[in-house]
Design an enzyme around this catalytic site. Structure first.
Site, mmCIF file in Angstrom:
data_model
loop_
_atom_site.group_PDB
_atom_site.id
_atom_site.type_symbol
_atom_site.label_atom_id
_atom_site.label_comp_id
_atom_site.label_asym_id
_atom_site.label_seq_id
_atom_site.Cartn_x
_atom_site.Cartn_y
_atom_site.Cartn_z
ATOM 1 N N CYS A 2 26.135 63.440 7.625
ATOM 2 C CA CYS A 2 25.111 61.700 7.477
ATOM 3 C C CYS A 2 24.552 62.085 9.146
ATOM 4 O O CYS A 2 25.195 62.601 9.940
ATOM 5 C CB CYS A 2 26.413 61.249 7.424
ATOM 6 S SG CYS A 2 27.263 61.184 5.564
ATOM 7 N N ARG A 27 19.991 67.714 9.707
ATOM 8 C CA ARG A 27 21.225 67.971 9.337
ATOM 9 C C ARG A 27 22.275 68.120 7.859
ATOM 10 O O ARG A 27 22.744 67.901 7.113
ATOM 11 C CB ARG A 27 22.379 66.748 9.679
ATOM 12 C CG ARG A 27 21.989 66.273 11.653
ATOM 13 C CD ARG A 27 21.897 64.567 12.112
ATOM 14 N NE ARG A 27 24.197 64.318 11.658
ATOM 15 C CZ ARG A 27 24.880 64.242 12.826
ATOM 16 N NH1 ARG A 27 24.063 65.047 13.788
ATOM 17 N NH2 ARG A 27 25.303 64.133 13.055
ATOM 18 N N TRP A 74 24.358 62.352 3.733
ATOM 19 C CA TRP A 74 24.842 63.496 2.754
ATOM 20 C C TRP A 74 26.276 63.148 2.024
ATOM 21 O O TRP A 74 27.334 62.824 2.193
ATOM 22 C CB TRP A 74 25.162 64.417 3.803
ATOM 23 C CG TRP A 74 25.187 66.051 3.325
ATOM 24 C CD1 TRP A 74 24.884 66.623 2.363
ATOM 25 C CD2 TRP A 74 26.696 66.331 3.492
ATOM 26 N NE1 TRP A 74 25.475 67.412 1.746
ATOM 27 C CE2 TRP A 74 26.754 68.330 2.619
ATOM 28 C CE3 TRP A 74 28.406 66.296 3.531
ATOM 29 C CZ2 TRP A 74 27.845 68.639 2.320
ATOM 30 C CZ3 TRP A 74 28.682 67.436 3.466
ATOM 31 C CH2 TRP A 74 28.697 68.162 2.751
ATOM 32 N N ASN A 98 29.310 57.872 9.417
ATOM 33 C CA ASN A 98 29.784 58.932 9.149
ATOM 34 C C ASN A 98 30.699 59.779 9.206
ATOM 35 O O ASN A 98 31.389 59.866 10.038
ATOM 36 C CB ASN A 98 28.849 60.087 10.234
ATOM 37 C CG ASN A 98 28.852 61.045 9.854
ATOM 38 O OD1 ASN A 98 29.045 62.336 8.865
ATOM 39 N ND2 ASN A 98 28.738 62.541 10.898
ATOM 40 N N GLY A 99 31.924 60.570 7.917
ATOM 41 C CA GLY A 99 32.754 60.867 8.013
ATOM 42 C C GLY A 99 33.595 60.299 6.959
ATOM 43 O O GLY A 99 32.096 60.091 6.100
ATOM 44 N N GLU A 479 26.829 88.235 5.889
ATOM 45 C CA GLU A 479 26.145 87.715 6.139
ATOM 46 C C GLU A 479 24.589 87.340 5.448
ATOM 47 O O GLU A 479 23.775 86.147 4.858
ATOM 48 C CB GLU A 479 25.756 88.269 7.637
ATOM 49 C CG GLU A 479 25.102 86.933 8.516
ATOM 50 C CD GLU A 479 25.028 84.917 8.580
ATOM 51 O OE1 GLU A 479 26.387 84.851 7.691
ATOM 52 O OE2 GLU A 479 24.303 84.443 8.519
ATOM 53 N N LYS A 483 22.736 84.390 3.791
ATOM 54 C CA LYS A 483 21.576 84.283 3.877
ATOM 55 C C LYS A 483 21.094 83.633 2.432
ATOM 56 O O LYS A 483 20.057 82.986 2.395
ATOM 57 C CB LYS A 483 21.509 84.859 4.600
ATOM 58 C CG LYS A 483 21.274 84.924 6.155
ATOM 59 C CD LYS A 483 21.073 83.395 6.751
ATOM 60 C CE LYS A 483 21.280 81.988 7.168
ATOM 61 N NZ LYS A 483 22.385 82.596 8.199
ATOM 62 N N GLU A 486 22.984 80.607 0.478
ATOM 63 C CA GLU A 486 22.018 79.113 0.702
ATOM 64 C C GLU A 486 20.882 78.704 0.878
ATOM 65 O O GLU A 486 20.511 77.505 0.891
ATOM 66 C CB GLU A 486 23.178 79.404 1.982
ATOM 67 C CG GLU A 486 21.951 79.495 3.055
ATOM 68 C CD GLU A 486 22.765 79.607 4.321
ATOM 69 O OE1 GLU A 486 23.556 78.688 4.731
ATOM 70 O OE2 GLU A 486 23.089 80.087 5.424
ATOM 71 N N HIS A 502 36.431 99.644 -6.624
ATOM 72 C CA HIS A 502 37.775 99.081 -6.540
ATOM 73 C C HIS A 502 37.186 97.801 -7.701
ATOM 74 O O HIS A 502 38.154 96.981 -8.114
ATOM 75 C CB HIS A 502 38.161 98.734 -5.391
ATOM 76 C CG HIS A 502 39.428 99.457 -5.198
ATOM 77 N ND1 HIS A 502 39.789 100.580 -5.520
ATOM 78 C CD2 HIS A 502 38.365 100.491 -3.628
ATOM 79 C CE1 HIS A 502 39.836 101.787 -4.670
ATOM 80 N NE2 HIS A 502 38.764 101.327 -3.180
ATOM 81 N N LYS A 602 24.005 71.052 7.836
ATOM 82 C CA LYS A 602 23.715 71.991 9.119
ATOM 83 C C LYS A 602 25.265 71.711 9.879
ATOM 84 O O LYS A 602 25.433 73.082 9.624
ATOM 85 C CB LYS A 602 22.637 71.298 10.192
ATOM 86 C CG LYS A 602 22.018 71.853 11.639
ATOM 87 C CD LYS A 602 22.163 73.748 11.466
ATOM 88 C CE LYS A 602 21.729 73.973 12.068
ATOM 89 N NZ LYS A 602 21.761 76.427 11.705
HETATM 90 C C1 AGP Z 1 25.019 79.332 7.925
HETATM 91 O O1 AGP Z 1 23.801 79.803 7.454
HETATM 92 C C2 AGP Z 1 25.576 78.226 7.028
HETATM 93 N N1 AGP Z 1 24.355 76.918 7.478
HETATM 94 C C3 AGP Z 1 27.039 77.470 7.275
HETATM 95 O O2 AGP Z 1 27.904 78.780 6.919
HETATM 96 C C4 AGP Z 1 27.091 77.592 8.895
HETATM 97 O O3 AGP Z 1 27.166 78.502 9.549
HETATM 98 C C5 AGP Z 1 28.886 76.644 9.279
HETATM 99 O O4 AGP Z 1 29.174 75.423 8.217
HETATM 100 C C6 AGP Z 1 29.654 76.730 10.262
HETATM 101 O O5 AGP Z 1 28.364 76.087 10.619
HETATM 102 P P1 AGP Z 1 29.334 76.240 13.077
HETATM 103 O O6 AGP Z 1 28.478 77.239 13.207
HETATM 104 O O7 AGP Z 1 28.079 74.146 13.222
HETATM 105 O O8 AGP Z 1 30.470 75.380 13.071
#
Ligand code: AGP
Length: 607
Positions: A2, A27, A74, A98-99, A479, A483, A486, A502, A602
């Site tokens: 949020c 965010r 969010w 936020n929280g 990674e 990418k 997501e 395996h 974010k």
């Molecule tokens: C990465 O593409 C994602 N958005 C997510 O996995 C992110 O890396 C993760 O939430 C960690 O965020 P931070 O690096 O701000 O701690």
């Protein structure tokens, strides 16, 4: 995550509230709202979906006032509907949050017993009801009503309150979620981060855990967790509002991918002395007595840490373990006093990573943070901070920050290796040369994306994709899968290519695309035989390799994406770029929301 904005001014605030919320869009959110108080009444507008819906409402039914609060939500408790959108109101209290209030259901039950009615499913509304009772039934002042209520709350929060008819009072407080104050001329601001305030002021102060701020347009008084007046440091933030615009790019993610040559040069310039091939990194924890290095992160930061582990054990020879932050503190890990803990986090606000840092701090003294946001909670609570200097990263999918995290992990590792005399001059020269070539290599790859777009076009037709890599490139397969999944919503899995036989090989058939990362490395032949297994089962192979790999594996597949050769140790950095581009182009083909993918934020400041 949020986003919160609050403004008390002498002039109308609505336009600034919306601008502040726009700065917080990156965010990730699924509803929004604003409220002002004017001639003893609240004027509120809320809407589900993006800010454009809220602006449409405000155009039809504008609100006015010189004090107001706003929020991008969010969803955690309750669906992303208008009813659940913030700000939440009672007759006299307005609030944005936020929280997560972990004990909200028991608080709600006790209020239900008093026949208190609720209009939403949120934990936030419970707070407004509690403050309202303290105000109207117990006759407390707004400040005391909030203080009494805070004692009942468990969990994490950043809160900003407004009160009906009080046009010169905001109350802001935080526990576990970030909150900043902005100092203007005859106007004061509250925001979740510097970027939300940077359009209005550069004079920012970050509240600390438990801080309680009483905000008027002329002055702010900050009380610490014991409600003693305290002066928090006011900093001149570096957030340049220009970086928060896409410029000529279609998406922030595209901009952040394509600006990597410049960003890498900037980071190299900050940490390296090209003139005498030395590190400028002078201050770092001695590893002479370090028994083990523990790297901790979430998501992309975790995958960067995995690369870091391979590098540290190959170069510095220090035992290294990597932990998922969300698992770490709950599995009762063994952390020794002589361990060195390094948390990796772009935002520096990820609740899981912050929690892991706080847990580790109970056992060992050397806690390092590799962060992008230098004023973040994680940076403030670590003993050593190593900024990645990537500049604000707005796209939810991390790209330039990942590359810069890798760079800083390499620099730290080189410093450790030098201290332990494990990096001879020749290897050091090779590494420096390889690092200094990265901006050119990235520029070269970014100038040849045509072939990648063809591969993405094919990928977008599939429901599932496998990514394979080995040794240093195994984390890049992970990674790459993250990418793609997501931002394109295509199910993707990363595997160590040696693991194929395996189990995952059962998935291989003519309908399974496989992204294989296999440049010339010590394990090239091993991976090649894994790829033969894929070919034998008609798997659709897309090979990412260098000219050596292309010459050796041409018989395996026609779909080869050739990358420039680079220093072997730096291949994880170079091969992360085509993974970013692949995900970006595929998401374009799928028409998904590249910068704010569904369900994602974010920075995840809730557990
Ligand atoms: C990465 O593409 C994602 N958005 C997510 O996995 C992110 O890396 C993760 O939430 C960690 O965020 P931070 O690096 O701000 O701690």
């Amino acid at each position: 995550m949020c986003g919160i904005i609050g403004i008390v001014s002498k002039t109308e605030v609505l336009e600034k509230l919306i601008k502040g919320l726009k700065q917080l869009e990156y965010r990730g959110y699924d509803s929004s709202g604003v409220v002002t108080t004017n001639s003893n009444s609240f004027c509120r507008r809320r809407s589900s979906g993006k800010l454009v819906n809220l602006k449409k409402q405000l155009k039809e039914k504008p609100i006015s006032g010189t004090i107001g609060i706003g929020h991008t939500r969010w969803a955690t408790h309750g669906k992303p509907t208008e009813k659940n959108a913030h700000p939440h109101l009672t007759e006299n209290v307005g609030l944005v949050h936020n929280g997560i209030i972990e004990n909200y259901s028991e608080l709600k039950e006790s209020l239900n017993l008093k026949q208190v009615k609720f209009n939403s499913e949120t934990d936030t509304e419970v707070i407004t009801k509690l403050v309202e009772i303290e105000l109207t039934e117990n006759g407390l002042s707004p400040e005391d009503a909030v203080k009494v209520t805070l004692k009942k709350l468990k969990g994490s929060f950043a809160l900003c309150f407004i009160f009906r008819g009080l046009e010169n009072l905001l109350i802001a407080t935080k526990r576990g979620s970030p909150l900043a104050l902005g100092y203007g001329k005859n106007e004061m601001f509250v925001g979740s981060d510097a970027s939300s305030l940077s359009l209005f002021t550069r004079k920012i102060c970050y509240l600390e855990e438990g801080d309680f701020a009483i905000i008027n347009r002329e002055k702010v008084s900050i009380l610490d967790c014991n409600y003693n007046e305290i002066a928090r440091k006011i900093i001149q933030v570096s957030v340049d509002t220009g970086v928060l615009s896409k410029g000529s790019y279609k998406h922030f993610m595209q901009k952040e991918i394509f600006e990597q040559p410049a960003v890498i040069s900037q980071v190299l310039g900050y940490y390296l002395n090209a003139s005498d091939d030395s590190l400028t990194l002078q201050k770092y924890p001695s590893v002479k007595k370090t028994s083990r290095i523990i790297l901790i992160g979430c998501g992309t930061a975790y995958y960067a840490s995995l690369v870091g582990k391979y590098w540290i054990e190959k170069i510095s020879g220090i035992p290294c373990s990597v932990e998922l932050a969300s698992e770490f503190r709950y599995r009762e890990p063994i952390v020794n006093f002589n361990d060195l803990v390094v948390v990796v986090s772009q935002s520096g606000e990820t609740a899981d990573t912050l929690g892991a840092l706080r847990h580790a701090k109970k056992f060992c003294k050397n806690i390092c943070a590799i962060v992008n946001v230098e004023e973040s909670s994680i940076a403030r609570e670590a003993n050593w901070v190593f900024p990645i200097k990537a500049g604000p990263e707005i796209g939810v999918a991390s790209t330039k920050a990942f590359v810069c995290q890798l760079l800083v992990l390499m620099f730290l590792n080189m410093a450790f290796a030098e201290e332990l005399n494990r990096l001879n001059e020749n290897d050091k020269q090779k590494l420096f040369k390889g690092l200094l070539e990265l901006p050119r290599i990235f520029t070269d790859i970014l100038s040849k994306t045509k072939n990648l777009k063809k591969i993405s076009k094919k990928l977008s037709a599939y429901k599932s994709v496998l990514f394979l890599g080995r040794d240093l490139l195994y984390p890049i397969a992970l990674e790459g899968a993250l990418k793609l999944k997501e931002i394109s919503y295509i199910h993707s899995e990363g595997y160590a290519s040696g693991e194929l036989k395996h189990g995952p090989i059962a998935l291989i058939d003519k309908d399974m695309p496989i992204i294989a990362i296999n440049p010339k490395t010590d394990v090239f032949e091993k991976v090649n035989s894994n790829l033969e297994e894929v070919k034998a089962r008609k798997g659709k192979l897309f090979l990412f390799t260098d000219n050596f790999g292309k010459s050796q594996s041409g018989n395996l597949t026609k779909a080869i994406f050739e990358l420039p050769t680079c220093a072997a140790l730096l291949e994880p950095i170079v091969y992360s770029l085509p993974m970013q581009l692949l995900a970006y182009f595929t998401a374009l083909d799928k028409g998904t929301d590249v910068d704010q993918p569904r369900n994602l934020a974010k920075s995840v400041t809730v557990e």
